[in-house]
Design a protein around this motif. Structure first.
Motif, short mmCIF file in Angstrom:
data_model
loop_
_atom_site.label_atom_id
_atom_site.label_comp_id
_atom_site.label_asym_id
_atom_site.label_seq_id
_atom_site.Cartn_x
_atom_site.Cartn_y
_atom_site.Cartn_z
N THR A 43 0.85 -1.18 0.00
CA THR A 43 0.00 0.00 0.00
C THR A 43 0.89 1.24 0.00
O THR A 43 2.10 1.16 0.24
CB THR A 43 -0.90 0.02 1.25
OG1 THR A 43 -0.08 0.22 2.39
CG2 THR A 43 -1.69 -1.27 1.41
N THR A 44 0.28 2.39 -0.23
CA THR A 44 1.04 3.64 -0.21
C THR A 44 1.69 3.85 1.16
O THR A 44 2.85 4.28 1.23
CB THR A 44 0.11 4.83 -0.54
OG1 THR A 44 -1.09 4.74 0.25
CG2 THR A 44 -0.28 4.82 -2.01
N GLU A 45 0.98 3.52 2.22
CA GLU A 45 1.53 3.68 3.57
C GLU A 45 2.72 2.73 3.77
O GLU A 45 3.75 3.12 4.33
CB GLU A 45 0.48 3.37 4.65
CG GLU A 45 -0.62 4.41 4.80
CD GLU A 45 -1.79 4.14 3.87
OE1 GLU A 45 -1.66 3.27 2.96
OE2 GLU A 45 -2.83 4.80 4.01
N GLN A 46 2.55 1.50 3.34
CA GLN A 46 3.64 0.52 3.49
C GLN A 46 4.87 0.96 2.71
O GLN A 46 6.00 0.82 3.18
CB GLN A 46 3.17 -0.87 3.02
CG GLN A 46 2.21 -1.54 3.99
CD GLN A 46 1.48 -2.72 3.39
OE1 GLN A 46 1.52 -2.95 2.17
NE2 GLN A 46 0.79 -3.49 4.22
N LEU A 65 -1.51 11.45 5.15
CA LEU A 65 -0.94 11.92 3.90
C LEU A 65 -0.86 13.44 3.93
O LEU A 65 -1.80 14.12 4.34
CB LEU A 65 -1.83 11.47 2.74
CG LEU A 65 -1.35 11.82 1.33
CD1 LEU A 65 -0.05 11.13 1.01
CD2 LEU A 65 -2.41 11.45 0.29
N LEU A 68 0.75 15.66 -2.22
CA LEU A 68 0.62 14.89 -3.46
C LEU A 68 1.10 15.80 -4.57
O LEU A 68 0.50 16.85 -4.83
CB LEU A 68 -0.84 14.47 -3.66
CG LEU A 68 -1.13 13.53 -4.84
CD1 LEU A 68 -2.42 12.78 -4.62
CD2 LEU A 68 -1.18 14.25 -6.17
N VAL A 77 4.02 10.50 -9.84
CA VAL A 77 3.24 11.15 -8.78
C VAL A 77 3.99 10.86 -7.48
O VAL A 77 4.30 9.71 -7.18
CB VAL A 77 1.81 10.58 -8.70
CG1 VAL A 77 1.04 11.23 -7.56
CG2 VAL A 77 1.08 10.77 -10.02
N MET A 79 4.09 11.21 -3.31
CA MET A 79 3.25 11.43 -2.14
C MET A 79 4.09 11.30 -0.88
O MET A 79 4.88 10.36 -0.75
CB MET A 79 2.12 10.41 -2.10
CG MET A 79 1.15 10.54 -3.26
SD MET A 79 -0.42 9.72 -2.91
CE MET A 79 -0.09 8.16 -3.63
N TYR A 81 3.88 11.27 3.40
CA TYR A 81 3.12 11.18 4.63
C TYR A 81 3.90 11.89 5.74
O TYR A 81 5.13 11.80 5.79
CB TYR A 81 2.93 9.71 5.04
CG TYR A 81 1.90 8.98 4.22
CD1 TYR A 81 2.22 8.45 2.97
CD2 TYR A 81 0.60 8.82 4.70
CE1 TYR A 81 1.27 7.79 2.21
CE2 TYR A 81 -0.35 8.15 3.93
CZ TYR A 81 -0.02 7.64 2.71
OH TYR A 81 -0.97 6.99 1.97
N LEU A 139 -3.79 18.79 3.46
CA LEU A 139 -3.24 18.00 2.36
C LEU A 139 -2.88 18.99 1.27
O LEU A 139 -3.71 19.81 0.87
CB LEU A 139 -4.28 17.00 1.83
CG LEU A 139 -3.86 16.30 0.53
CD1 LEU A 139 -2.73 15.30 0.79
CD2 LEU A 139 -5.03 15.61 -0.13
N THR A 141 -1.46 19.82 -2.54
CA THR A 141 -1.25 19.26 -3.87
C THR A 141 -0.59 20.31 -4.75
O THR A 141 -0.83 21.51 -4.61
CB THR A 141 -2.59 18.83 -4.49
OG1 THR A 141 -3.44 19.98 -4.58
CG2 THR A 141 -3.28 17.77 -3.66
N GLU B 45 -5.25 15.22 -11.30
CA GLU B 45 -6.45 16.01 -11.53
C GLU B 45 -6.92 15.90 -12.98
O GLU B 45 -8.11 15.75 -13.26
CB GLU B 45 -6.23 17.51 -11.22
CG GLU B 45 -6.07 17.85 -9.76
CD GLU B 45 -4.63 17.73 -9.28
OE1 GLU B 45 -3.78 17.17 -10.03
OE2 GLU B 45 -4.35 18.16 -8.15
N ASN B 70 -6.04 1.94 -1.38
CA ASN B 70 -5.04 0.98 -1.85
C ASN B 70 -5.72 -0.36 -2.10
O ASN B 70 -6.50 -0.83 -1.27
CB ASN B 70 -3.97 0.78 -0.78
CG ASN B 70 -2.98 1.92 -0.75
OD1 ASN B 70 -2.13 2.02 -1.63
ND2 ASN B 70 -3.10 2.79 0.24
N PRO B 72 -3.88 -3.50 -2.91
CA PRO B 72 -2.57 -4.09 -3.21
C PRO B 72 -2.65 -5.41 -3.97
O PRO B 72 -1.75 -5.70 -4.75
CB PRO B 72 -1.93 -4.26 -1.83
CG PRO B 72 -3.02 -4.08 -0.83
CD PRO B 72 -4.07 -3.24 -1.48
N LEU B 139 -10.09 13.92 3.93
CA LEU B 139 -9.44 12.99 3.01
C LEU B 139 -9.55 11.61 3.65
O LEU B 139 -9.17 11.44 4.81
CB LEU B 139 -7.97 13.33 2.78
CG LEU B 139 -7.18 12.27 2.01
CD1 LEU B 139 -7.60 12.24 0.54
CD2 LEU B 139 -5.69 12.50 2.12
N ASP B 143 -7.38 0.72 2.98
CA ASP B 143 -6.70 -0.37 2.28
C ASP B 143 -7.70 -1.50 2.11
O ASP B 143 -8.31 -1.94 3.08
CB ASP B 143 -5.50 -0.85 3.10
CG ASP B 143 -4.47 0.25 3.29
OD1 ASP B 143 -4.47 1.20 2.48
OD2 ASP B 143 -3.68 0.17 4.25
#
Lengths: 154, 154
Positions: A43-46, A65, A68, A77, A79, A81, A139, A141, B45, B70, B72, B139, B143
């Protein structure tokens, strides 16, 4: 997708951010937030946590997060955290020459590796000032269109 | 990366969301928020807006990022932006059988194409209720590990 974190250490009312000096190209010798390419099955967090562990040897608690950033000319892209650094047992991984905590006034702005990193740090310190006055982190962007053109570090 | 939007139409105090009935596999015949794969040289976007135009023929004003999910096990990250539907001149694109506005009570929950869509819609209506009471949209991140196992639509 490039995922990373903003590892923050706060002690005695002073905030410091952990940066890594890149041991690899592109931008070898420049400073970056720990970040790297997301892999399959994570995942994005992982990915953000793994990259922080690999590049900075840092133990972190991942927070929401924070930024971005689109970099369409390189099809990326990025990102980042927010992250709480849990201890000071960090150490440079194989992709880093050095890992070091910086207060805002000491950030090597001219020697940051990527505009995604410099913009994320600017957003972060701006929000942190607001948080001290009762605000909250947002957040952020941003689309970065300009290819990077900077001299080699001296 | 899969990018999409939550096109919202608000009139006479009633909120409606634009959904597309999929004309293509996977999940042909099921309803989805307009979304699709991000392409090279575009921003998140731009991808969200392009997919909304292509699949729903909808004119939208894109609003802040609302959900990041996510998935995965299929190596995907789905992101949905809130969006304001600017007029009612929408029309099914080649990848949609039908495009239609739904109030919350009419959402075809059992016939939604993907868990990323159903979770985003749940988050959205939950936040919208808070917004009516003076709150704000957040936001939302989630997961999703469980592979989708649902019967074909009848």
């Amino acid at each position: 997708m490039v995922l990373g974190s903003i590892p923050a250490w706060e002690a005695d009312g002073e905030l410091q951010i952990l940066l890594c000096k890149r041991a690899i190209e592109p931008r070898r010798g420049y400073w970056t937030l720990p970040a790297g390419f997301m892999e399959n099955n994570e995942t994005t967090e992982q990915a953000a946590k793994r990259e922080t562990e690999e590049e900075a040897g840092a133990n972190i608690e991942l927070q929401p997060l924070f930024s971005l950033l689109n970099v369409p000319h390189v099809h990326q892209v990025h990102m980042f955290y927010r992250a709480k650094l849990l201890d000071l047992n960090y150490a440079a991984g194989t992709e880093s020459l050095e890992v070091k905590l910086f207060a805002e006034k000491d950030i090597p702005w001219d020697d940051l590796a990527f505009p995604t990193v410099s913009n994320t740090l600017k957003f972060f310190f701006s929000d942190h000032a607001k948080v001290r006055e009762g605000g909250s982190y947002g957040l952020h962007t941003l689309d970065i269109y300009k290819p990077m053109r900077q001299p080699e570090p001296t």
